[in-house]
Design a protein around this motif. Structure first.
Motif, short mmCIF file in Angstrom:
data_model
loop_
_atom_site.label_atom_id
_atom_site.label_comp_id
_atom_site.label_asym_id
_atom_site.label_seq_id
_atom_site.Cartn_x
_atom_site.Cartn_y
_atom_site.Cartn_z
N GLY A 69 16.83 -4.47 -0.96
CA GLY A 69 16.18 -3.91 -2.14
C GLY A 69 17.22 -3.71 -3.23
O GLY A 69 18.34 -3.29 -2.95
N ASN A 70 16.85 -4.04 -4.46
CA ASN A 70 17.70 -3.75 -5.62
C ASN A 70 16.91 -2.76 -6.48
O ASN A 70 16.01 -3.16 -7.20
CB ASN A 70 17.99 -5.05 -6.38
N TRP A 71 17.25 -1.48 -6.34
CA TRP A 71 16.46 -0.45 -7.04
C TRP A 71 16.67 -0.51 -8.55
O TRP A 71 15.91 0.07 -9.29
CB TRP A 71 16.86 0.94 -6.54
N LYS A 72 17.77 -1.14 -8.98
CA LYS A 72 18.12 -1.14 -10.42
C LYS A 72 18.27 0.31 -10.89
O LYS A 72 18.77 1.14 -10.14
CB LYS A 72 17.10 -1.94 -11.22
N MET A 73 17.81 0.65 -12.10
CA MET A 73 17.98 2.03 -12.58
C MET A 73 16.68 2.82 -12.34
O MET A 73 15.99 3.21 -13.26
CB MET A 73 18.38 2.05 -14.07
N GLY A 75 27.14 -9.77 -10.21
CA GLY A 75 26.69 -10.95 -10.95
C GLY A 75 25.21 -11.00 -11.20
O GLY A 75 24.67 -12.07 -11.55
N HIS A 76 24.50 -9.87 -11.06
CA HIS A 76 23.07 -9.89 -11.38
C HIS A 76 22.92 -10.28 -12.86
O HIS A 76 23.73 -9.89 -13.70
CB HIS A 76 22.44 -8.51 -11.12
N SER A 77 21.88 -11.04 -13.15
CA SER A 77 21.73 -11.55 -14.53
C SER A 77 21.61 -10.41 -15.54
O SER A 77 22.00 -10.57 -16.71
CB SER A 77 20.52 -12.48 -14.63
N GLU A 78 21.09 -9.26 -15.11
CA GLU A 78 21.01 -8.13 -16.05
C GLU A 78 22.41 -7.64 -16.41
O GLU A 78 22.68 -7.29 -17.55
CB GLU A 78 20.16 -7.01 -15.43
N ARG A 79 23.31 -7.63 -15.44
CA ARG A 79 24.69 -7.22 -15.73
C ARG A 79 25.42 -8.32 -16.51
O ARG A 79 26.26 -8.03 -17.34
CB ARG A 79 25.45 -6.86 -14.45
N TYR A 112 19.93 -16.34 -5.02
CA TYR A 112 19.49 -17.21 -6.12
C TYR A 112 18.36 -16.52 -6.85
O TYR A 112 17.28 -16.29 -6.30
CB TYR A 112 19.03 -18.57 -5.59
N GLU A 113 18.62 -16.17 -8.10
CA GLU A 113 17.63 -15.46 -8.90
C GLU A 113 17.43 -16.16 -10.24
O GLU A 113 18.21 -15.94 -11.18
CB GLU A 113 18.11 -14.02 -9.18
N PRO A 114 16.41 -17.02 -10.34
CA PRO A 114 16.16 -17.65 -11.64
C PRO A 114 15.86 -16.56 -12.68
O PRO A 114 15.00 -15.71 -12.44
CB PRO A 114 14.94 -18.53 -11.39
N ALA A 162 12.45 -15.58 -13.78
CA ALA A 162 11.53 -14.97 -12.79
C ALA A 162 11.87 -13.49 -12.57
O ALA A 162 11.32 -12.86 -11.68
CB ALA A 162 11.61 -15.73 -11.48
N ILE A 163 12.79 -12.96 -13.38
CA ILE A 163 13.19 -11.56 -13.17
C ILE A 163 12.47 -10.66 -14.16
O ILE A 163 12.60 -10.84 -15.38
CB ILE A 163 14.72 -11.39 -13.28
N GLY A 164 11.71 -9.72 -13.62
CA GLY A 164 11.02 -8.75 -14.46
C GLY A 164 9.92 -9.38 -15.31
O GLY A 164 9.41 -8.76 -16.23
N THR A 165 9.55 -10.60 -15.01
CA THR A 165 8.52 -11.28 -15.80
C THR A 165 7.23 -11.42 -15.01
O THR A 165 6.21 -11.80 -15.56
CB THR A 165 8.98 -12.72 -16.15
N GLY A 215 15.71 -14.32 -5.01
CA GLY A 215 15.37 -13.08 -5.70
C GLY A 215 14.67 -13.42 -7.00
O GLY A 215 14.87 -14.50 -7.55
N GLY A 216 13.87 -12.51 -7.50
CA GLY A 216 13.13 -12.77 -8.73
C GLY A 216 11.67 -12.62 -8.43
O GLY A 216 10.97 -13.57 -8.11
N SER A 217 11.24 -11.34 -8.50
CA SER A 217 9.83 -11.01 -8.29
C SER A 217 9.30 -11.44 -6.93
O SER A 217 8.13 -11.82 -6.81
CB SER A 217 8.96 -11.56 -9.42
N MET A 218 10.14 -11.39 -5.88
CA MET A 218 9.58 -11.59 -4.53
C MET A 218 8.75 -10.35 -4.21
O MET A 218 9.18 -9.22 -4.48
CB MET A 218 10.68 -11.78 -3.47
N ASN A 219 7.57 -10.56 -3.68
CA ASN A 219 6.67 -9.42 -3.43
C ASN A 219 5.85 -9.66 -2.16
O ASN A 219 5.97 -10.72 -1.53
CB ASN A 219 5.78 -9.18 -4.67
N GLY A 271 15.72 -12.11 0.95
CA GLY A 271 15.37 -11.87 -0.44
C GLY A 271 16.12 -10.69 -1.02
O GLY A 271 16.54 -9.78 -0.29
N LEU A 272 16.32 -10.75 -2.34
CA LEU A 272 16.82 -9.60 -3.08
C LEU A 272 15.62 -9.12 -3.89
O LEU A 272 15.07 -9.87 -4.72
CB LEU A 272 18.00 -10.01 -3.98
N ILE A 273 15.19 -7.91 -3.59
CA ILE A 273 13.85 -7.47 -4.02
C ILE A 273 13.96 -6.40 -5.10
O ILE A 273 14.53 -5.32 -4.85
CB ILE A 273 13.06 -6.88 -2.82
N GLY A 274 13.38 -6.66 -6.27
CA GLY A 274 13.39 -5.68 -7.34
C GLY A 274 12.25 -4.68 -7.18
O GLY A 274 12.27 -3.82 -6.29
N GLY A 275 11.24 -4.79 -8.02
CA GLY A 275 10.14 -3.83 -8.07
C GLY A 275 9.52 -3.49 -6.72
O GLY A 275 9.21 -2.32 -6.44
#
Ligand code: 3PY
Length: 249
Positions: free
Chosen positions: A8-12, A93-97, A165-167, A170-173, A210-214, A230-234
């Motif tokens: 899980g990547n909780w982000k902020m 190296g997350h694309s947000e950073r 691999y996080e296109p 596909a992140i946060g979209t 990674g990238g909106s895996m749900n 997977g690297l899982i955001g939301g």
């Protein structure tokens, strides 16, 4: 292929005061999962996360680190500080950073080497933008990111690294790569690693999507031969959703 890891990547997101109970929830919900289960949390949540995860199957990760050992780097956190706390994984190296915090392929490489030196497992993110995909240069771009990230890392150490691999598109979209698009790039990454090292090393490396895996799309993605997790955001912010993914892996 590489060991299956769902991180899980909780982000902020989430407060320190919510973290202990939430990690306990994740431990309960993900019991019986066959993959490695990891929660990467904001720095301030790490002490509570590590405490809650003690003695359980859940591992804790950070979302960043500095590549220097110590010194005048106001606001930064070193690999040794994370290790001392009981953290096992660290994302870099997350694309947000890369977009908001000046992360470059060079800093990713320095961070990966420092993490390995201190006994942390690096989760190295890579991925292309929509413009790059449309221009047909996805694999060229990923090759640059991967070669730079792994520069100077021995085959033995490379086996410990996790690639995510996080296109970017596909992140946060809410958009996800199709199973085949994700497999094509993850397979390409495996080939690159084989060329950089050897077949045995490339096979041992965990390659995540990674990238909106749900919960809805995870089964198809995880069934692909070159997607080892997977690297899982939301979806990592709700223990029930996260558990559906860990159980599909
Ligand atoms: C996402 O799923 O949005 C991510 O960025 C995971 O790191």
């Amino acid at each position: 292929m590489g060991k299956y890891i769902i991180a899980g990547n909780w982000k902020m997101n989430k407060l320190p005061s919510e973290t202990y109970d939430y990690i306990k929830e994740v431990i309960d919900a993900t019991k019986g999962s066959e993959c490695e289960v990891v929660c990467c949390t904001p720095f301030v949540c790490l002490p509570q996360a590590v405490e809650a995860a003690k003695g359980s199957h859940v591992k804790i990760g950070a979302e960043n680190l500095h590549f220097e050992d110590k010194g005048a780097f106001t606001g930064e956190v070193s690999a040794e500080m994370l290790k001392d706390l009981g953290v096992d994984y660290v994302i870099m190296g997350h694309s947000e950073r890369r977009e908001y915090n000046n992360e470059t392929d060079e800093t990713v490489n320095l961070k990966a080497k420092k993490a390995l030196e201190k006994g942390l497992i690096p989760i190295v993110c890579c991925g292309e933008s929509l413009e790059q995909r449309e221009a047909g240069i996805t694999m060229d771009w990923i090759a640059i990111q991967i070669k730079k990230a792994f520069a100077g890392i021995s085959a033995d150490d490379a086996k410990k690294v996790v690639v995510a691999y996080e296109p970017i598109w596909a992140i946060g979209t809410g958009k996800t790569a199709t199973d085949d698009q994700a497999e094509e790039v993850c397979g390409g990454i495996r080939e690159l690693l084989e060329n950089l090292y050897d077949a045995e090393t490339a096979k041992a490396i965990t390659i995540q999507y990674g990238g909106s895996m749900n919960p809805k799309n995870c089964a198809g993605l995880l069934a692909k031969p070159n997607i080892d997790g997977g690297l899982i955001g939301g979806a990592s912010l709700k223990s029930a959703d996260f558990a559906v993914i860990t159980k599909a892996a």
